[in-house]
Design a protein around this motif. Sequence first.
Motif, PDB file in Angstrom:
ATOM      1  N   ASN A   1       0.838  -1.183   0.000  1.00  8.42           N
ATOM      2  CA  ASN A   1       0.000   0.000   0.000  1.00  8.42           C
ATOM      3  C   ASN A   1       0.880   1.241   0.000  1.00  8.42           C
ATOM      4  OD1 ASN A   1      -2.213  -1.654   0.106  1.00  8.42           O
ATOM      5  ND2 ASN A   1      -2.469  -1.444   2.307  1.00  8.42           N
ATOM      6  N   LEU A   2       0.425   2.257  -0.696  1.00  7.32           N
ATOM      7  CA  LEU A   2       1.174   3.504  -0.785  1.00  7.32           C
ATOM      8  C   LEU A   2       0.489   4.591   0.027  1.00  7.32           C
ATOM      9  CD1 LEU A   2       1.812   3.495  -4.613  1.00  7.32           C
ATOM     10  CD2 LEU A   2       3.463   2.994  -2.834  1.00  7.32           C
ATOM     11  N   PRO A   3       1.245   5.374   0.752  1.00  9.22           N
ATOM     12  CA  PRO A   3       0.632   6.495   1.466  1.00  9.22           C
ATOM     13  C   PRO A   3       0.259   7.601   0.477  1.00  9.22           C
ATOM     14  CG  PRO A   3       3.003   6.492   1.770  1.00  9.22           C
ATOM     15  CD  PRO A   3       2.665   5.239   1.024  1.00  9.22           C
ATOM     16  N   PRO A   4      -0.665   8.476   0.839  1.00  8.91           N
ATOM     17  CA  PRO A   4      -1.048   9.583  -0.054  1.00  8.91           C
ATOM     18  C   PRO A   4       0.159  10.434  -0.423  1.00  8.91           C
ATOM     19  CG  PRO A   4      -2.546   9.436   1.817  1.00  8.91           C
ATOM     20  CD  PRO A   4      -1.420   8.484   2.083  1.00  8.91           C
ATOM     21  N   GLY A   5       0.225  10.841  -1.697  1.00  7.10           N
ATOM     22  CA  GLY A   5       1.296  11.703  -2.175  1.00  7.10           C
ATOM     23  C   GLY A   5       2.615  11.005  -2.443  1.00  7.10           C
ATOM     24  N   ALA A   6       2.644   9.688  -2.355  1.00  6.65           N
ATOM     25  CA  ALA A   6       3.883   8.941  -2.578  1.00  6.65           C
ATOM     26  C   ALA A   6       4.249   8.926  -4.054  1.00  6.65           C
ATOM     27  CB  ALA A   6       3.726   7.509  -2.076  1.00  6.65           C
ATOM     28  N   SER A   7       5.533   8.864  -4.333  1.00  6.09           N
ATOM     29  CA  SER A   7       6.010   8.684  -5.705  1.00  6.09           C
ATOM     30  C   SER A   7       6.183   7.194  -5.948  1.00  6.09           C
ATOM     31  CB  SER A   7       7.342   9.389  -5.906  1.00  6.09           C
ATOM     32  OG  SER A   7       7.187  10.778  -5.806  1.00  6.09           O
ATOM     33  N   VAL A   8       5.928   6.771  -7.183  1.00  4.64           N
ATOM     34  CA  VAL A   8       5.991   5.356  -7.520  1.00  4.64           C
ATOM     35  C   VAL A   8       6.829   5.178  -8.773  1.00  4.64           C
ATOM     36  CG1 VAL A   8       4.629   3.350  -8.206  1.00  4.64           C
ATOM     37  CG2 VAL A   8       3.700   4.961  -6.563  1.00  4.64           C
ATOM     38  N   LEU A   9       7.686   4.183  -8.771  1.00 10.13           N
ATOM     39  CA  LEU A   9       8.433   3.803  -9.952  1.00 10.13           C
ATOM     40  C   LEU A   9       7.805   2.515 -10.475  1.00 10.13           C
ATOM     41  CD1 LEU A   9      10.836   3.944 -11.915  1.00 10.13           C
ATOM     42  CD2 LEU A   9      12.137   2.630 -10.228  1.00 10.13           C
ATOM     43  N   ILE A  10       7.303   2.567 -11.690  1.00 11.18           N
ATOM     44  CA  ILE A  10       6.702   1.394 -12.320  1.00 11.18           C
ATOM     45  C   ILE A  10       7.555   1.044 -13.521  1.00 11.18           C
ATOM     46  CG2 ILE A  10       4.681   0.460 -13.498  1.00 11.18           C
ATOM     47  CD1 ILE A  10       3.003   2.521 -11.916  1.00 11.18           C
ATOM     48  N   LYS A  11       8.069  -0.163 -13.560  1.00  8.40           N
ATOM     49  CA  LYS A  11       8.892  -0.610 -14.669  1.00  8.40           C
ATOM     50  C   LYS A  11       8.095  -1.605 -15.491  1.00  8.40           C
ATOM     51  CE  LYS A  11      13.312  -2.651 -15.832  1.00  8.40           C
ATOM     52  NZ  LYS A  11      14.574  -3.184 -15.329  1.00  8.40           N
ATOM     53  N   ILE A  12       7.973  -1.321 -16.771  1.00  2.21           N
ATOM     54  CA  ILE A  12       7.226  -2.191 -17.682  1.00  2.21           C
ATOM     55  C   ILE A  12       8.188  -2.682 -18.753  1.00  2.21           C
ATOM     56  CG2 ILE A  12       5.366  -2.312 -19.374  1.00  2.21           C
ATOM     57  CD1 ILE A  12       4.004  -0.015 -17.807  1.00  2.21           C
ATOM     58  N   THR A  13       8.243  -3.976 -18.957  1.00  2.00           N
ATOM     59  CA  THR A  13       9.008  -4.533 -20.067  1.00  2.00           C
ATOM     60  C   THR A  13       8.031  -4.777 -21.200  1.00  2.00           C
ATOM     61  OG1 THR A  13      10.572  -5.554 -18.548  1.00  2.00           O
ATOM     62  CG2 THR A  13      10.514  -6.411 -20.799  1.00  2.00           C
ATOM     63  N   TYR A  14       8.285  -4.128 -22.312  1.00  5.87           N
ATOM     64  CA  TYR A  14       7.373  -4.144 -23.457  1.00  5.87           C
ATOM     65  C   TYR A  14       8.115  -4.798 -24.611  1.00  5.87           C
ATOM     66  CZ  TYR A  14       4.137  -1.929 -26.863  1.00  5.87           C
ATOM     67  OH  TYR A  14       3.208  -1.677 -27.840  1.00  5.87           O
ATOM     68  N   VAL A  15       7.696  -5.988 -25.003  1.00 10.88           N
ATOM     69  CA  VAL A  15       8.351  -6.718 -26.081  1.00 10.88           C
ATOM     70  C   VAL A  15       7.377  -6.792 -27.249  1.00 10.88           C
ATOM     71  CG1 VAL A  15       9.395  -8.901 -26.762  1.00 10.88           C
ATOM     72  CG2 VAL A  15       9.656  -8.078 -24.413  1.00 10.88           C
ATOM     73  N   SER A  57      -6.142  12.705 -14.815  1.00  7.04           N
ATOM     74  CA  SER A  57      -5.236  13.819 -15.074  1.00  7.04           C
ATOM     75  C   SER A  57      -4.087  13.378 -15.970  1.00  7.04           C
ATOM     76  CB  SER A  57      -4.690  14.360 -13.760  1.00  7.04           C
ATOM     77  OG  SER A  57      -3.678  15.291 -14.004  1.00  7.04           O
ATOM     78  N   ARG A  58      -3.607  14.283 -16.807  1.00  2.93           N
ATOM     79  CA  ARG A  58      -2.488  13.962 -17.681  1.00  2.93           C
ATOM     80  C   ARG A  58      -1.215  14.675 -17.261  1.00  2.93           C
ATOM     81  NH1 ARG A  58      -4.852  12.965 -23.621  1.00  2.93           N
ATOM     82  NH2 ARG A  58      -6.726  11.946 -22.948  1.00  2.93           N
ATOM     83  N   SER A  59      -1.177  15.258 -16.100  1.00  2.00           N
ATOM     84  CA  SER A  59       0.008  16.019 -15.661  1.00  2.00           C
ATOM     85  C   SER A  59       0.849  15.186 -14.702  1.00  2.00           C
ATOM     86  CB  SER A  59      -0.424  17.321 -15.007  1.00  2.00           C
ATOM     87  OG  SER A  59      -1.222  17.039 -13.871  1.00  2.00           O
ATOM     88  N   HIS A  60       1.405  14.091 -15.178  1.00  2.78           N
ATOM     89  CA  HIS A  60       2.229  13.204 -14.360  1.00  2.78           C
ATOM     90  C   HIS A  60       3.684  13.346 -14.775  1.00  2.78           C
ATOM     91  CE1 HIS A  60      -1.482  11.319 -13.140  1.00  2.78           C
ATOM     92  NE2 HIS A  60      -1.763  11.045 -14.404  1.00  2.78           N
ATOM     93  N   ASN A  61       4.585  13.139 -13.834  1.00 12.06           N
ATOM     94  CA  ASN A  61       5.990  13.025 -14.189  1.00 12.06           C
ATOM     95  C   ASN A  61       6.169  11.643 -14.789  1.00 12.06           C
ATOM     96  OD1 ASN A  61       6.655  15.522 -13.189  1.00 12.06           O
ATOM     97  ND2 ASN A  61       7.067  14.741 -11.139  1.00 12.06           N
ATOM     98  N   LEU A  62       6.742  11.594 -15.973  1.00 10.49           N
ATOM     99  CA  LEU A  62       6.880  10.327 -16.675  1.00 10.49           C
ATOM    100  C   LEU A  62       8.246  10.284 -17.328  1.00 10.49           C
ATOM    101  CD1 LEU A  62       5.475   7.740 -17.931  1.00 10.49           C
ATOM    102  CD2 LEU A  62       5.047   9.183 -19.902  1.00 10.49           C
ATOM    103  N   SER A  63       8.895   9.150 -17.215  1.00  6.19           N
ATOM    104  CA  SER A  63      10.131   8.958 -17.968  1.00  6.19           C
ATOM    105  C   SER A  63       9.970   7.683 -18.789  1.00  6.19           C
ATOM    106  CB  SER A  63      11.333   8.858 -17.036  1.00  6.19           C
ATOM    107  OG  SER A  63      11.225   7.730 -16.216  1.00  6.19           O
ATOM    108  N   VAL A  64      10.526   7.712 -19.973  1.00  7.34           N
ATOM    109  CA  VAL A  64      10.512   6.545 -20.843  1.00  7.34           C
ATOM    110  C   VAL A  64      11.948   6.299 -21.263  1.00  7.34           C
ATOM    111  CG1 VAL A  64       9.750   5.597 -23.052  1.00  7.34           C
ATOM    112  CG2 VAL A  64       8.187   6.995 -21.708  1.00  7.34           C
ATOM    113  N   GLN A  65      12.413   5.069 -21.068  1.00  8.75           N
ATOM    114  CA  GLN A  65      13.749   4.689 -21.499  1.00  8.75           C
ATOM    115  C   GLN A  65      13.621   3.427 -22.348  1.00  8.75           C
ATOM    116  OE1 GLN A  65      16.818   3.043 -18.742  1.00  8.75           O
ATOM    117  NE2 GLN A  65      17.906   4.908 -19.302  1.00  8.75           N
ATOM    118  N   VAL A  66      14.226   3.458 -23.528  1.00 11.76           N
ATOM    119  CA  VAL A  66      14.149   2.338 -24.463  1.00 11.76           C
ATOM    120  C   VAL A  66      15.562   1.821 -24.707  1.00 11.76           C
ATOM    121  CG1 VAL A  66      13.477   1.628 -26.790  1.00 11.76           C
ATOM    122  CG2 VAL A  66      12.119   3.342 -25.579  1.00 11.76           C
ATOM    123  N   SER A  67      15.761   0.521 -24.487  1.00 12.12           N
ATOM    124  CA  SER A  67      17.046  -0.121 -24.793  1.00 12.12           C
ATOM    125  C   SER A  67      16.903  -0.830 -26.127  1.00 12.12           C
ATOM    126  CB  SER A  67      17.423  -1.126 -23.715  1.00 12.12           C
ATOM    127  OG  SER A  67      17.600  -0.466 -22.484  1.00 12.12           O
TER     128      SER A  67
END
Length: 127
Positions: A1-15, A57-67
Amino acid sequence: NLPPGASVLIKITYVAELQVEGENIVFSLPGTVAPWTQEAALDETTQTDVDKVKVRSRSHNLSVQVSIEMPFNIYSVESPTHKIRMKKTATKATVELCPGEVMGAGFQVLIGLSEIHVPRMWVEEDE
């Protein structure tokens, strides 16, 4: 469970199998689900242990890294949709969105190979 206002790192492997368009291999990552399916996706219940939060909402901090790893030399990597930063060797590259870039409708990378139309096969073995 995440507390309110927490930042989350979600890693998705997309093949995915990549398409060849002209002299480029094209990687596309959709930025949204199809508009006609958004409400159904928001209403779907996948668990009942914690309260559901519908994020529109669409105002999220997002990073995308492609190897990228290719069987032939990579001579160009560019994005027609976003400003990117890149590190590249002869057959490998890493691409990421520049700070401040937003996902929008999607992210696309065009990869130019030295021998794009030569037949090839990539075999992976389980370890």
